[in-house]
Design a protein around this motif. Structure first.
Motif, PDB file in Angstrom:
ATOM      1  N   VAL A 144      -9.227 -36.739  56.982  1.00  0.00           N
ATOM      2  CA  VAL A 144      -9.469 -35.488  56.250  1.00  0.00           C
ATOM      3  C   VAL A 144     -10.840 -35.568  55.575  1.00  0.00           C
ATOM      4  CG1 VAL A 144      -6.999 -35.157  55.872  1.00  0.00           C
ATOM      5  CG2 VAL A 144      -8.340 -36.359  54.154  1.00  0.00           C
ATOM      6  N   ASP A 145     -11.189 -34.493  54.875  1.00  0.00           N
ATOM      7  CA  ASP A 145     -12.453 -34.506  54.143  1.00  0.00           C
ATOM      8  C   ASP A 145     -12.177 -34.477  52.636  1.00  0.00           C
ATOM      9  OD1 ASP A 145     -11.635 -31.896  53.682  1.00  0.00           O
ATOM     10  OD2 ASP A 145     -13.003 -31.025  55.145  1.00  0.00           O
ATOM     11  N   GLU A 146     -13.223 -34.552  51.851  1.00  0.00           N
ATOM     12  CA  GLU A 146     -13.060 -34.582  50.400  1.00  0.00           C
ATOM     13  C   GLU A 146     -12.507 -33.263  49.865  1.00  0.00           C
ATOM     14  OE1 GLU A 146     -16.709 -35.772  48.619  1.00  0.00           O
ATOM     15  OE2 GLU A 146     -16.670 -37.807  49.488  1.00  0.00           O
ATOM     16  N   ALA A 147     -12.777 -32.177  50.570  1.00  0.00           N
ATOM     17  CA  ALA A 147     -12.233 -30.886  50.149  1.00  0.00           C
ATOM     18  C   ALA A 147     -10.707 -30.887  50.228  1.00  0.00           C
ATOM     19  CB  ALA A 147     -12.815 -29.777  51.023  1.00  0.00           C
ATOM     20  N   PHE A 148     -10.170 -31.585  51.229  1.00  0.00           N
ATOM     21  CA  PHE A 148      -8.710 -31.685  51.368  1.00  0.00           C
ATOM     22  C   PHE A 148      -8.125 -32.437  50.170  1.00  0.00           C
ATOM     23  CE2 PHE A 148      -4.781 -33.674  52.758  1.00  0.00           C
ATOM     24  CZ  PHE A 148      -4.151 -32.683  53.481  1.00  0.00           C
ATOM     25  N   LEU A 149      -8.756 -33.536  49.783  1.00  0.00           N
ATOM     26  CA  LEU A 149      -8.293 -34.293  48.625  1.00  0.00           C
ATOM     27  C   LEU A 149      -8.356 -33.440  47.365  1.00  0.00           C
ATOM     28  CD1 LEU A 149      -9.874 -37.849  49.176  1.00  0.00           C
ATOM     29  CD2 LEU A 149      -7.655 -36.990  49.944  1.00  0.00           C
ATOM     30  N   ALA A 150      -9.453 -32.722  47.193  1.00  0.00           N
ATOM     31  CA  ALA A 150      -9.615 -31.891  46.001  1.00  0.00           C
ATOM     32  C   ALA A 150      -8.563 -30.789  45.950  1.00  0.00           C
ATOM     33  CB  ALA A 150     -11.014 -31.295  45.982  1.00  0.00           C
ATOM     34  N   LYS A 151      -8.204 -30.265  47.117  1.00  0.00           N
ATOM     35  CA  LYS A 151      -7.207 -29.188  47.194  1.00  0.00           C
ATOM     36  C   LYS A 151      -5.872 -29.627  46.617  1.00  0.00           C
ATOM     37  CE  LYS A 151      -4.824 -26.299  50.620  1.00  0.00           C
ATOM     38  NZ  LYS A 151      -4.728 -25.957  52.066  1.00  0.00           N
ATOM     39  N   TYR A 152      -5.513 -30.898  46.850  1.00  0.00           N
ATOM     40  CA  TYR A 152      -4.216 -31.406  46.390  1.00  0.00           C
ATOM     41  C   TYR A 152      -4.353 -32.342  45.189  1.00  0.00           C
ATOM     42  CZ  TYR A 152      -2.228 -29.362  50.587  1.00  0.00           C
ATOM     43  OH  TYR A 152      -1.836 -28.469  51.565  1.00  0.00           O
ATOM     44  N   ASP A 153      -5.526 -32.345  44.597  1.00  0.00           N
ATOM     45  CA  ASP A 153      -5.766 -33.149  43.396  1.00  0.00           C
ATOM     46  C   ASP A 153      -5.431 -34.621  43.644  1.00  0.00           C
ATOM     47  OD1 ASP A 153      -6.530 -33.710  40.804  1.00  0.00           O
ATOM     48  OD2 ASP A 153      -4.561 -33.236  39.929  1.00  0.00           O
ATOM     49  N   VAL A 154      -6.013 -35.150  44.707  1.00  0.00           N
ATOM     50  CA  VAL A 154      -5.796 -36.548  45.100  1.00  0.00           C
ATOM     51  C   VAL A 154      -7.120 -37.293  44.971  1.00  0.00           C
ATOM     52  CG1 VAL A 154      -5.182 -38.108  46.987  1.00  0.00           C
ATOM     53  CG2 VAL A 154      -3.909 -35.970  46.664  1.00  0.00           C
ATOM     54  N   LYS A 155      -7.083 -38.472  44.363  1.00  0.00           N
ATOM     55  CA  LYS A 155      -8.283 -39.295  44.210  1.00  0.00           C
ATOM     56  C   LYS A 155      -8.468 -40.187  45.438  1.00  0.00           C
ATOM     57  CE  LYS A 155      -7.938 -39.476  39.156  1.00  0.00           C
ATOM     58  NZ  LYS A 155      -7.792 -40.349  37.971  1.00  0.00           N
ATOM     59  N   ILE A 205      -0.041 -42.910  45.048  1.00  0.00           N
ATOM     60  CA  ILE A 205       0.769 -42.251  44.021  1.00  0.00           C
ATOM     61  C   ILE A 205       2.066 -41.746  44.634  1.00  0.00           C
ATOM     62  CG2 ILE A 205      -1.235 -41.552  42.650  1.00  0.00           C
ATOM     63  CD1 ILE A 205      -0.963 -38.751  43.913  1.00  0.00           C
ATOM     64  N   LEU A 206       3.009 -41.366  43.770  1.00  0.00           N
ATOM     65  CA  LEU A 206       4.217 -40.677  44.205  1.00  0.00           C
ATOM     66  C   LEU A 206       3.947 -39.175  44.208  1.00  0.00           C
ATOM     67  CD1 LEU A 206       7.014 -42.632  42.299  1.00  0.00           C
ATOM     68  CD2 LEU A 206       6.480 -42.738  44.735  1.00  0.00           C
ATOM     69  N   ALA A 207       4.544 -38.489  45.171  1.00  0.00           N
ATOM     70  CA  ALA A 207       4.284 -37.066  45.333  1.00  0.00           C
ATOM     71  C   ALA A 207       4.904 -36.249  44.203  1.00  0.00           C
ATOM     72  CB  ALA A 207       4.827 -36.593  46.672  1.00  0.00           C
ATOM     73  N   GLU A 208       4.188 -35.206  43.799  1.00  0.00           N
ATOM     74  CA  GLU A 208       4.704 -34.193  42.885  1.00  0.00           C
ATOM     75  C   GLU A 208       4.872 -32.896  43.673  1.00  0.00           C
ATOM     76  OE1 GLU A 208       2.189 -33.921  39.439  1.00  0.00           O
ATOM     77  OE2 GLU A 208       1.783 -36.085  39.452  1.00  0.00           O
ATOM     78  N   ASP A 209       5.381 -31.864  43.016  1.00  0.00           N
ATOM     79  CA  ASP A 209       5.611 -30.594  43.712  1.00  0.00           C
ATOM     80  C   ASP A 209       4.331 -30.044  44.331  1.00  0.00           C
ATOM     81  OD1 ASP A 209       8.259 -30.700  43.073  1.00  0.00           O
ATOM     82  OD2 ASP A 209       8.114 -29.394  41.317  1.00  0.00           O
ATOM     83  N   LYS A 210       3.209 -30.237  43.661  1.00  0.00           N
ATOM     84  CA  LYS A 210       1.941 -29.706  44.168  1.00  0.00           C
ATOM     85  C   LYS A 210       1.495 -30.369  45.467  1.00  0.00           C
ATOM     86  CE  LYS A 210      -0.819 -32.821  41.239  1.00  0.00           C
ATOM     87  NZ  LYS A 210      -1.817 -32.891  40.134  1.00  0.00           N
ATOM     88  N   HIS A 211       2.054 -31.553  45.763  1.00  0.00           N
ATOM     89  CA  HIS A 211       1.646 -32.281  46.964  1.00  0.00           C
ATOM     90  C   HIS A 211       2.514 -31.947  48.180  1.00  0.00           C
ATOM     91  CE1 HIS A 211       0.304 -35.280  43.740  1.00  0.00           C
ATOM     92  NE2 HIS A 211      -0.813 -34.808  44.267  1.00  0.00           N
ATOM     93  N   LEU A 212       3.659 -31.307  47.997  1.00  0.00           N
ATOM     94  CA  LEU A 212       4.615 -31.149  49.085  1.00  0.00           C
ATOM     95  C   LEU A 212       4.060 -30.387  50.293  1.00  0.00           C
ATOM     96  CD1 LEU A 212       7.936 -30.584  47.093  1.00  0.00           C
ATOM     97  CD2 LEU A 212       6.965 -32.710  48.006  1.00  0.00           C
ATOM     98  N   PRO A 213       3.265 -29.343  50.119  1.00  0.00           N
ATOM     99  CA  PRO A 213       2.720 -28.659  51.310  1.00  0.00           C
ATOM    100  C   PRO A 213       1.754 -29.529  52.123  1.00  0.00           C
ATOM    101  CG  PRO A 213       2.570 -27.254  49.356  1.00  0.00           C
ATOM    102  CD  PRO A 213       2.900 -28.630  48.878  1.00  0.00           C
TER     103      PRO A 213
END
Length: 270
Positions: free
Chosen positions: A85-96, A101-109
């Motif tokens: 993926v690209d950095e924009a994908f990480l930023a979209k899901y607030d991933v460093k 990490i363990l998934a939160e609701d925001k990560h499920l999609p």
């Protein structure tokens, strides 16, 4: 001997006397070398031909039968969904970057979006299942390893079963009716990866599944049993049953939060 001077020529020449060669050392009559030399002289040279194909095949079958089901793993199965993926994908899901990490609701999609990528790979993962897969690869014997854990009845569960079968692992999964299969998003960016784990069905294993004859047979066949510490919070009753069986039958049971698979394989091979 002293060197002597030769005269009579245009100049004097000095020469040294020639050394007398030493006599060969002959072992005494009863020395062990004599018997060895004699035996070598008496025995004809034997050329060993390579074993025939039937012997080689029989040896392989014997080795395979000795290793069949020798190593059993029990743990939390997670289907690794890996894609670049690209950095924009990480930023979209607030991933460093380079994080776990363990998934939160925001990560499920994220999981379905990763699955839609052309370069996606599915890997039968989770700490214990990873160790079992690599052990299976190192042992190079079909059916040498087996594994139990819980998945859901969904598309990711089917991918998990296919991936485990492709790795040569005999997997007996407990399939939960309600919870989806546990997944781990593996987001690869510039050589680094970020892991987001959604345990879900991996937390739902029941000892009733272990007690079924076809599943308990894997426990009875195994000589070595590996259970990571993560499984303690999932099904302590299952761990207790396996531990009692291992103790009663003098089997090796390994439990550790993080154990290199080469240690497990070394134990099996010894």
């Amino acid at each position: 001997a002293e060197p002597r001077r030769l005269t009579g020529g245009p100049r004097e020449v000095w020469s040294r006397p020639t050394k007398t060669p030493a006599a060969p050392i002959i072992p005494p009559p009863h020395h062990h070398c004599n018997g060895l030399l004699a035996s070598r002289q008496r025995r004809p040279q034997i050329s060993l031909s390579p074993p025939c194909a039937a012997v080689v095949e029989r040896s392989k079958k014997m080795a395979a039968s000795n290793l069949e089901g020798v190593l059993l793993g029990m743990g939390n199965p997670l289907l690794d969904i890996s894609a670049v993926v690209d950095e924009a994908f990480l930023a979209k899901y607030d991933v460093k970057p380079n994080n776990a990490i363990l998934a939160e609701d925001k990560h499920l999609p994220m999981y379905d979006e990763l699955s839609s990528k052309e370069n996606v790979e599915y890997i039968a993962g989770g700490a214990t299942q990873n160790s079992i897969r690599v052990a299976q690869w190192m042992l190079q014997t079909p059916g040498a390893t087996s594994y139990m854990g819980c998945i859901g009845k969904d598309k990711y569960g089917e991918e998990m079963k296919s991936a485990a079968k492709a790795a040569g692992v005999t997997a007996h999964y407990y399939e939960d009716e309600a919870a989806p299969t546990g997944t781990c998003a593996v987001c690869v960016v510039g050589g680094e990866r970020s892991l987001i784990a959604n345990l879900s069905a991996a937390n739902c294993y029941k000892s009733e599944h272990l007690k079924k004859p076809e599943n308990w047979a894997l426990v009875e066949k195994a000589k070595y049993i590996y259970i990571a510490g993560f499984f303690l919070t999932v099904s302590p009753e299952s761990i207790q049953l396996v531990a009692e069986h291992a103790a009663a039958n003098n089997k090796v049971k390994v439990r550790n939060k993080k154990l290199p698979c080469e240690v497990v394989v070394a134990s099996v091979c010894n």
